[in-house]
Scaffold this active site. Structure first.
Site: not given
Ligand code: FAD
Ligand code: DHB
Length: 396
Positions: A204, A296, A388
């Site tokens: 980082y 993130p 962490y």
């Molecule tokens: P989601 O993964 O968002 O799943 C929600 C699901 O609900 C989806 O499949 C969606 O299609 C569905 N849905 C939405 N609306 C509806 C509806 N109206 N009806 C039915 N289904 C619906 N976290 C990290 O720790 N590191 C990262 O690098 C990181 N990068 C990310 C990058 C992006 C662009 C995003 C958006 C998030 C990122 N995150 C990251 C966060 C992490 O991916 C999420 O916290 C995690 O996916 C949360 O899981 P969830 O199941 O709560 O929600």
């Molecule tokens: C990754 C994403 C993150 O947000 C992080 O803090 C560390 C690793 C990854 O996508 O590998």
């Protein structure tokens, strides 16, 4: 209109929804997952990469950890860098042995979906116009349209796992729901490339030009991020410009070890902190990104979704097994206690590692002093390390 019945309706087949579906199945509770997109779309989203012990534990408990054990990369340390000078945080040494595991969200989703198919979990794909009714009454109903026409599903409880842009949170009346939010004036530009990582641990990096993160998916696949503007213009970032900027920010040591290659994924993600309270209203529960978002930097997003559903899954199991409502009644308070601590850590880690447009010389010196302090103080390193690797499930 086809009328259906189940015990728990789960909206969304992301990590929160699918982990919960597996937990309920293990407890003998009937559930239906309703997802707006198809499996390939959900599995194809490149997102989180670092699993806390809470997430690894749940995968073991659900019998989903075979590939994780074989392919996950266990990290007992992580690196920070200030203006190109790296230093190491001994995560395991500072926390009594805790580690994190690098295993992409795409792999987690593949394991969850494969096991769901094998176990015959009911998942509705491509559900359009999902609508929630009667959440404050005795028999809630979820309606949608799919290839077979209009459906309505009556159930005991609904769990909104449909992410930040989902519909579930909006079913809670405005007078009940309170939201807290911070948007950051920058994003992360992330790439994947099939080249060996620059380092065997994550780095980082705080650099005068902005934040950079060196991560990985395997010994042959690298994941790199750099802080960027919010204009969202990917075309302005051809691979060469990305690699040059990354190497500059990582500094001569790690930057010199970066192996360049063609990127096969490149996206910009905005950064946001967000919490909705409470996480339950009547027979509706919220879990994961539907209730909260973290920037993130702390790698907490998916892990928080898993800690929410670990608490909720156990509470629902207890409820159906013993008739007790203590667990489900305490869910929102318990989950939010952990959520806010992860919000604090993610906000803090973002603040000390990124360049803010409003920063003046004083702000920059304070940031540098904070990182120098972490470099030299085992006490400060311990605070970082225990957050962490992930706080215990019960934090209050
Ligand atoms: P989601 O993964 O968002 O799943 C929600 C699901 O609900 C989806 O499949 C969606 O299609 C569905 N849905 C939405 N609306 C509806 C509806 N109206 N009806 C039915 N289904 C619906 N976290 C990290 O720790 N590191 C990262 O690098 C990181 N990068 C990310 C990058 C992006 C662009 C995003 C958006 C998030 C990122 N995150 C990251 C966060 C992490 O991916 C999420 O916290 C995690 O996916 C949360 O899981 P969830 O199941 O709560 O929600
Ligand atoms: C990754 C994403 C993150 O947000 C992080 O803090 C560390 C690793 C990854 O996508 O590998």
């Amino acid at each position: 209109m086809t009328a259906l019945r189940t015990q728990v309706a789960i909206i969304g087949a992301g990590p929160a929804g699918m982990f919960l579906a597996h937990m309920l199945r293990q407890a003998g509770i009937d559930a239906v997952v309703i997802e707006r997109r198809d499996r390939a779309y959900v599995e194809g989203r490149v997102r989180a990469g670092v699993l806390e012990q809470v997430t690894v534990d749940l995968m073991h408990r659900l019998g989903l950890a075979d590939r994780l054990v074989r392919e996950g990369l266990v990290h007992d340390g992580t690196k920070l860098a200030l203006d190109g000078e790296p230093f190491r945080i001994d995560l395991a040494g500072l926390t009594g042995g805790a580690t994190v595991t690098v295993y992409g969200q795409q792999e987690v989703m593949r394991d969850l979906f494969d096991a769901a198919e094998a176990a015959g979990l009911t998942t509705v794909w491509n559900a359009a116009d999902v609508t929630l009714d009667g959440m404050d009454g005795p028999c809630p109903v979820v309606s949608w349209r799919d290839a077979g026409g209009a459906r309505s599903l009556t159930c005991d409880y609904v769990v909104g796992c449909d992410g930040f842009h989902g519909v579930s949170r909006h079913a809670i009346p405005a007078g009940i729901l309170r939201t807290f939010e911070r948007a950051y004036p920058f994003g992360w530009l992330g790439i994947l490339a099939d080249v060996p990582p620059a380092d065997h641990e994550l780095i980082y990096a705080n650099h005068e030009r902005g934040f950079a993160l060196a991560s990985m998916r395997s010994a042959t696949r690298s994941r790199y991020y750099i802080q960027c503007g919010l204009d969202g213009d990917i075309a302005a970032w051809p691979d060469d410009r990305f690699w040059d900027e990354l190497c500059l920010r990582l500094g001569p040591d790690a930057g010199g070890r970066v192996i360049r290659g063609a990127s096969f994924e490149k996206t910009i993600a905005p950064l946001r902190s967000f919490v909705a309270e409470p996480m339950r209203w009547g027979r509706l529960f919220l879990a994961g990104d539907a209730a909260h978002i973290v920037p993130p930097t702390g790698a907490k997003g998916m892990n928080l979704a898993v800690s929410d559903v670990t608490m909720l899954g156990d509470a629902l199991a207890e409820h159906y097994r013993d008739g007790s409502s203590a667990g489900i009644d305490g869910y929102s308070r318990r989950a939010l206690a952990r959520v806010w601590k992860a919000e604090r850590f993610s906000w803090w880690f973002t603040s000390v590692t990124h360049r803010f447009p409003t920063m003046d010389g004083f702000d920059r010196r304070i940031q540098m002093a904070e990182l120098e302090y972490i470099r030299s103080s085992p006490a400060a390193q311990r605070v970082l390390a225990e957050n962490y690797v992930g706080l215990p499930l019960e934090v209050a």
